[in-house]
Design a protein around this motif. Structure first.
Motif, PDB file in Angstrom:
ATOM      1  N   ASN A  57       0.807  -1.224   0.000  1.00 44.39           N
ATOM      2  CA  ASN A  57       0.000   0.000   0.000  1.00 44.39           C
ATOM      3  C   ASN A  57       0.840   1.274   0.000  1.00 44.39           C
ATOM      4  O   ASN A  57       0.350   2.334  -0.367  1.00 44.39           O
ATOM      5  CB  ASN A  57      -0.953   0.006   1.194  1.00 44.39           C
ATOM      6  N   ARG A  58       2.073   1.186   0.411  1.00 44.10           N
ATOM      7  CA  ARG A  58       2.908   2.395   0.456  1.00 44.10           C
ATOM      8  C   ARG A  58       3.706   2.615  -0.822  1.00 44.10           C
ATOM      9  O   ARG A  58       4.402   3.619  -0.960  1.00 44.10           O
ATOM     10  CB  ARG A  58       3.847   2.355   1.647  1.00 44.10           C
ATOM     11  N   ILE A  59       3.666   1.696  -1.771  1.00 46.09           N
ATOM     12  CA  ILE A  59       4.445   1.849  -2.992  1.00 46.09           C
ATOM     13  C   ILE A  59       3.755   2.844  -3.917  1.00 46.09           C
ATOM     14  O   ILE A  59       2.642   2.623  -4.377  1.00 46.09           O
ATOM     15  CB  ILE A  59       4.651   0.509  -3.716  1.00 46.09           C
ATOM     16  N   ASP A  60       4.416   3.952  -4.146  1.00 41.99           N
ATOM     17  CA  ASP A  60       3.952   4.967  -5.091  1.00 41.99           C
ATOM     18  C   ASP A  60       5.186   5.696  -5.624  1.00 41.99           C
ATOM     19  O   ASP A  60       6.318   5.279  -5.382  1.00 41.99           O
ATOM     20  CB  ASP A  60       2.960   5.934  -4.424  1.00 41.99           C
ATOM     21  N   PHE A  61       4.972   6.767  -6.353  1.00 43.89           N
ATOM     22  CA  PHE A  61       6.085   7.505  -6.943  1.00 43.89           C
ATOM     23  C   PHE A  61       7.054   7.996  -5.872  1.00 43.89           C
ATOM     24  O   PHE A  61       8.273   7.927  -6.042  1.00 43.89           O
ATOM     25  CB  PHE A  61       5.547   8.680  -7.757  1.00 43.89           C
ATOM     26  N   ALA A  62       6.522   8.472  -4.748  1.00 39.44           N
ATOM     27  CA  ALA A  62       7.375   8.986  -3.680  1.00 39.44           C
ATOM     28  C   ALA A  62       8.236   7.879  -3.076  1.00 39.44           C
ATOM     29  O   ALA A  62       9.410   8.086  -2.768  1.00 39.44           O
ATOM     30  CB  ALA A  62       6.529   9.634  -2.594  1.00 39.44           C
ATOM     31  N   PHE A  63       7.660   6.694  -2.916  1.00 37.53           N
ATOM     32  CA  PHE A  63       8.419   5.561  -2.375  1.00 37.53           C
ATOM     33  C   PHE A  63       9.583   5.199  -3.300  1.00 37.53           C
ATOM     34  O   PHE A  63      10.717   5.043  -2.863  1.00 37.53           O
ATOM     35  CB  PHE A  63       7.493   4.361  -2.183  1.00 37.53           C
ATOM     36  N   VAL A  64       9.283   5.080  -4.588  1.00 35.30           N
ATOM     37  CA  VAL A  64      10.329   4.739  -5.564  1.00 35.30           C
ATOM     38  C   VAL A  64      11.366   5.852  -5.636  1.00 35.30           C
ATOM     39  O   VAL A  64      12.578   5.596  -5.663  1.00 35.30           O
ATOM     40  CB  VAL A  64       9.711   4.461  -6.949  1.00 35.30           C
ATOM     41  N   GLY A  65      10.914   7.100  -5.649  1.00 36.23           N
ATOM     42  CA  GLY A  65      11.844   8.227  -5.681  1.00 36.23           C
ATOM     43  C   GLY A  65      12.747   8.255  -4.459  1.00 36.23           C
ATOM     44  O   GLY A  65      13.941   8.536  -4.562  1.00 36.23           O
ATOM     45  N   SER A 138      10.729  22.977 -11.696  1.00 38.95           N
ATOM     46  CA  SER A 138       9.428  22.386 -11.997  1.00 38.95           C
ATOM     47  C   SER A 138       8.360  23.094 -11.178  1.00 38.95           C
ATOM     48  O   SER A 138       8.612  23.513 -10.052  1.00 38.95           O
ATOM     49  CB  SER A 138       9.410  20.897 -11.649  1.00 38.95           C
ATOM     50  N   PRO A 139       7.149  23.236 -11.715  1.00 44.02           N
ATOM     51  CA  PRO A 139       6.062  23.837 -10.946  1.00 44.02           C
ATOM     52  C   PRO A 139       5.784  23.019  -9.686  1.00 44.02           C
ATOM     53  O   PRO A 139       5.742  21.788  -9.734  1.00 44.02           O
ATOM     54  CB  PRO A 139       4.869  23.794 -11.899  1.00 44.02           C
ATOM     55  N   ALA A 140       5.607  23.694  -8.567  1.00 42.46           N
ATOM     56  CA  ALA A 140       5.425  23.030  -7.275  1.00 42.46           C
ATOM     57  C   ALA A 140       4.220  22.106  -7.265  1.00 42.46           C
ATOM     58  O   ALA A 140       4.242  21.053  -6.621  1.00 42.46           O
ATOM     59  CB  ALA A 140       5.310  24.068  -6.171  1.00 42.46           C
ATOM     60  N   GLU A 141       3.157  22.467  -7.994  1.00 42.97           N
ATOM     61  CA  GLU A 141       1.946  21.635  -7.976  1.00 42.97           C
ATOM     62  C   GLU A 141       2.138  20.311  -8.715  1.00 42.97           C
ATOM     63  O   GLU A 141       1.360  19.379  -8.531  1.00 42.97           O
ATOM     64  CB  GLU A 141       0.735  22.391  -8.554  1.00 42.97           C
ATOM     65  N   LEU A 142       3.167  20.209  -9.541  1.00 47.16           N
ATOM     66  CA  LEU A 142       3.428  18.965 -10.271  1.00 47.16           C
ATOM     67  C   LEU A 142       4.403  18.041  -9.549  1.00 47.16           C
ATOM     68  O   LEU A 142       4.558  16.881  -9.926  1.00 47.16           O
ATOM     69  CB  LEU A 142       3.979  19.271 -11.665  1.00 47.16           C
ATOM     70  N   LEU A 143       5.052  18.550  -8.501  1.00 46.26           N
ATOM     71  CA  LEU A 143       6.058  17.758  -7.783  1.00 46.26           C
ATOM     72  C   LEU A 143       5.383  16.879  -6.729  1.00 46.26           C
ATOM     73  O   LEU A 143       4.376  17.265  -6.147  1.00 46.26           O
ATOM     74  CB  LEU A 143       7.077  18.662  -7.120  1.00 46.26           C
ATOM     75  N   PRO A 144       5.951  15.693  -6.447  1.00 46.28           N
ATOM     76  CA  PRO A 144       5.394  14.852  -5.387  1.00 46.28           C
ATOM     77  C   PRO A 144       5.675  15.459  -4.014  1.00 46.28           C
ATOM     78  O   PRO A 144       6.492  16.374  -3.870  1.00 46.28           O
ATOM     79  CB  PRO A 144       6.136  13.533  -5.565  1.00 46.28           C
ATOM     80  N   THR A 145       4.991  14.945  -3.017  1.00 52.33           N
ATOM     81  CA  THR A 145       5.100  15.506  -1.657  1.00 52.33           C
ATOM     82  C   THR A 145       6.506  15.395  -1.077  1.00 52.33           C
ATOM     83  O   THR A 145       6.867  16.189  -0.215  1.00 52.33           O
ATOM     84  CB  THR A 145       4.117  14.794  -0.717  1.00 52.33           C
ATOM     85  N   ILE A 146       7.304  14.447  -1.513  1.00 56.93           N
ATOM     86  CA  ILE A 146       8.654  14.314  -0.965  1.00 56.93           C
ATOM     87  C   ILE A 146       9.538  15.476  -1.373  1.00 56.93           C
ATOM     88  O   ILE A 146      10.582  15.695  -0.771  1.00 56.93           O
ATOM     89  CB  ILE A 146       9.321  12.984  -1.396  1.00 56.93           C
ATOM     90  N   CYS A 147       9.139  16.278  -2.355  1.00 59.27           N
ATOM     91  CA  CYS A 147       9.970  17.378  -2.823  1.00 59.27           C
ATOM     92  C   CYS A 147       9.764  18.637  -2.023  1.00 59.27           C
ATOM     93  O   CYS A 147      10.513  19.601  -2.190  1.00 59.27           O
ATOM     94  CB  CYS A 147       9.673  17.657  -4.295  1.00 59.27           C
ATOM     95  N   GLU A 148       8.800  18.691  -1.154  1.00 55.65           N
ATOM     96  CA  GLU A 148       8.547  19.916  -0.381  1.00 55.65           C
ATOM     97  C   GLU A 148       9.673  20.216   0.584  1.00 55.65           C
ATOM     98  O   GLU A 148       9.875  21.355   0.967  1.00 55.65           O
ATOM     99  CB  GLU A 148       7.218  19.772   0.390  1.00 55.65           C
TER     100      GLU A 148
END
Length: 150
Positions: A57-65, A138-148
């Motif tokens: 359930n935790r595997i998503d773009f942020a996990f892979v990144g 990159s526009p902030a709204e397009l970045l995943p949450t790990i980039c904040e």
């Protein structure tokens, strides 16, 4: 039929044709060693991705990144990629040697195998080391949450 065509069973064996030396022996040994290492790498990969801390359930773009940002996981994935590709390519090369009867067929199949191996390993290695989940400008709204955090 002359007697010189068949050697005496007690005569010392001498090769009469050119051989490949120890390449096949080293290939055989590599297959055994890399197979054992691959079992450890793959089951470790599956355990971490599917069982630990919430599982699948935790595997998503942020996990892979996040994983591809870690030198440990980059090394782990690189070892898996390279060993699996060399192991598989060596296995297919052996099958080609066993079943392709014509020399020209073997050359074509082994060339295609080498091209496929090279493309996969080069692109896979590039992805492992150049993947950036937070590209600059990159526009902030397009970045995943790990980039904040940046």
């Amino acid at each position: 039929m002359s007697n010189s065509a068949i050697a005496s069973p007690r005569d010392k064996y001498r090769r009469t044709t050119l051989t490949r030396g120890n390449f096949e022996l080293w290939g055989w040994l590599f297959m055994r060693v890399s197979g054992v290492i691959l079992v450890v790498l793959i089951f470790g990969h599956l355990f971490v991705n599917l069982m630990v801390d919430g599982g699948i359930n935790r595997i998503d773009f942020a996990f892979v990144g996040g994983k591809l940002s870690s030198p440990f996981w980059q090394t782990w994935d690189l070892l898996m990629l390279w060993l699996a590709m060399i192991h598989g390519t060596n296995g297919v090369r052996t099958v080609i040697n066993d079943y392709a009867e014509r020399h020209a067929t073997r050359v074509v199949l082994k060339s295609l195998l080498a091209i496929g191996f090279t493309i996969t390993v080069v692109l896979g290695t590039l992805v492992i080391f150049t993947f950036d989940p937070c590209p600059a400008n990159s526009p902030a709204e397009l970045l995943p949450t790990i980039c904040e955090a940046r």
